[in-house]
Design an enzyme around this catalytic site. Structure first.
Site, short mmCIF file in Angstrom:
data_model
loop_
_atom_site.label_atom_id
_atom_site.label_comp_id
_atom_site.label_asym_id
_atom_site.label_seq_id
_atom_site.Cartn_x
_atom_site.Cartn_y
_atom_site.Cartn_z
N CYS A 8 0.85 -1.20 0.00
CA CYS A 8 0.00 0.00 0.00
C CYS A 8 0.88 1.25 0.00
O CYS A 8 0.60 2.22 -0.71
CB CYS A 8 -0.91 0.03 1.23
SG CYS A 8 -2.36 -1.04 1.12
N HIS A 47 -6.44 -2.50 -0.88
CA HIS A 47 -5.78 -3.51 -0.06
C HIS A 47 -6.61 -4.78 0.04
O HIS A 47 -7.71 -4.78 0.58
CB HIS A 47 -5.50 -2.99 1.35
CG HIS A 47 -4.77 -4.00 2.18
ND1 HIS A 47 -3.41 -4.23 2.07
CD2 HIS A 47 -5.21 -4.91 3.10
CE1 HIS A 47 -3.05 -5.20 2.88
NE2 HIS A 47 -4.13 -5.63 3.52
N GLY A 94 3.60 -19.90 -0.74
CA GLY A 94 4.86 -19.17 -0.59
C GLY A 94 4.67 -17.67 -0.53
O GLY A 94 5.58 -16.90 -0.84
N HIS A 99 -0.36 -8.45 0.67
CA HIS A 99 -1.14 -7.57 -0.20
C HIS A 99 -1.07 -8.29 -1.55
O HIS A 99 0.03 -8.49 -2.08
CB HIS A 99 -0.50 -6.17 -0.25
CG HIS A 99 -1.22 -5.19 -1.11
ND1 HIS A 99 -1.71 -3.98 -0.64
CD2 HIS A 99 -1.54 -5.20 -2.43
CE1 HIS A 99 -2.28 -3.30 -1.62
NE2 HIS A 99 -2.19 -4.02 -2.73
N HIS A 101 -0.57 -9.74 -5.05
CA HIS A 101 0.30 -9.27 -6.14
C HIS A 101 0.48 -10.38 -7.16
O HIS A 101 0.56 -11.55 -6.82
CB HIS A 101 1.65 -8.77 -5.62
CG HIS A 101 2.37 -9.68 -4.67
ND1 HIS A 101 1.95 -9.89 -3.38
CD2 HIS A 101 3.50 -10.42 -4.82
CE1 HIS A 101 2.79 -10.72 -2.77
NE2 HIS A 101 3.73 -11.07 -3.63
#
Lengths: 115, 115
Positions: A8, A47, A94, A99, A101
């Site tokens: 963020c 988020h 993993g 957040h 991605h």
């Protein structure tokens, strides 16, 4: 935006990053620990800690993450050679930053299995 | 639907598969060559040869692929342990079947780098 969240803060510009793309929904930057010659992270500004937290209201945003990965691959010139997109969710996946991605990897042949 | 495409034929039921989920947009089945104890492929019924061929009109569908991966992980009981989702595009990505598909892998810790 969660002020304690690394990604963020990167998307907000509070922490510097090597930006490759940005718009109102999505921010993309180079991974500081690249696992391939090209290694970009595509994140939503919203988020969401992981794919497990994405609900039906996030469908368009999830689609935009993938289309942005494709657009960035084209823009950076590695779409035709090919690339791998990876989302890690939770421990078995993993995941290290909570957040969501999308990893976009290219510049070499990605082998199988994928980890 | 492309009659020569393996995954179009699987989604249509012309070729048998170990189905785990199906609706009007998406079909999911177990990979016949699993790279992890849980290894599922999520595909759209619409034929798109790769992420490179997905356009803005496919944004909702791309989002649905990811949300379906998450729902399947929950349904099969491995969402909390975690999982990795992978899309291979073109040669560097290691793509072998040219109908876009999301690999969903779990049941072990997926290592890094992802191939």
């Amino acid at each position: 935006m969660t002020s304690q969240c690394l990604f963020c803060r990167i998307a907000a510009g509070d922490i510097p990053s090597n930006k490759v793309y940005s718009d109102d929904d999505v921010y993309a930057f180079r991974d500081i620990n690249p696992a391939a010659p090209q290694h970009i992270l595509v994140i939503p500004r919203k988020h969401l800690s992981s794919l497990n937290d994405a609900g039906p209201e996030d469908q368009a945003l999830m689609g935009k993450l993938l289309l942005s990965a494709r657009s960035i691959a084209q823009e950076l010139g590695f779409a035709d050679d090919g690339f791998r997109t990876v989302i890690n969710t939770g421990e078995h996946g993993g995941q290290t930053v909570f957040h969501i991605h999308v990893h976009v990897l290219s510049g070499r042949h990605l082998s199988w299995p994928p980890g």
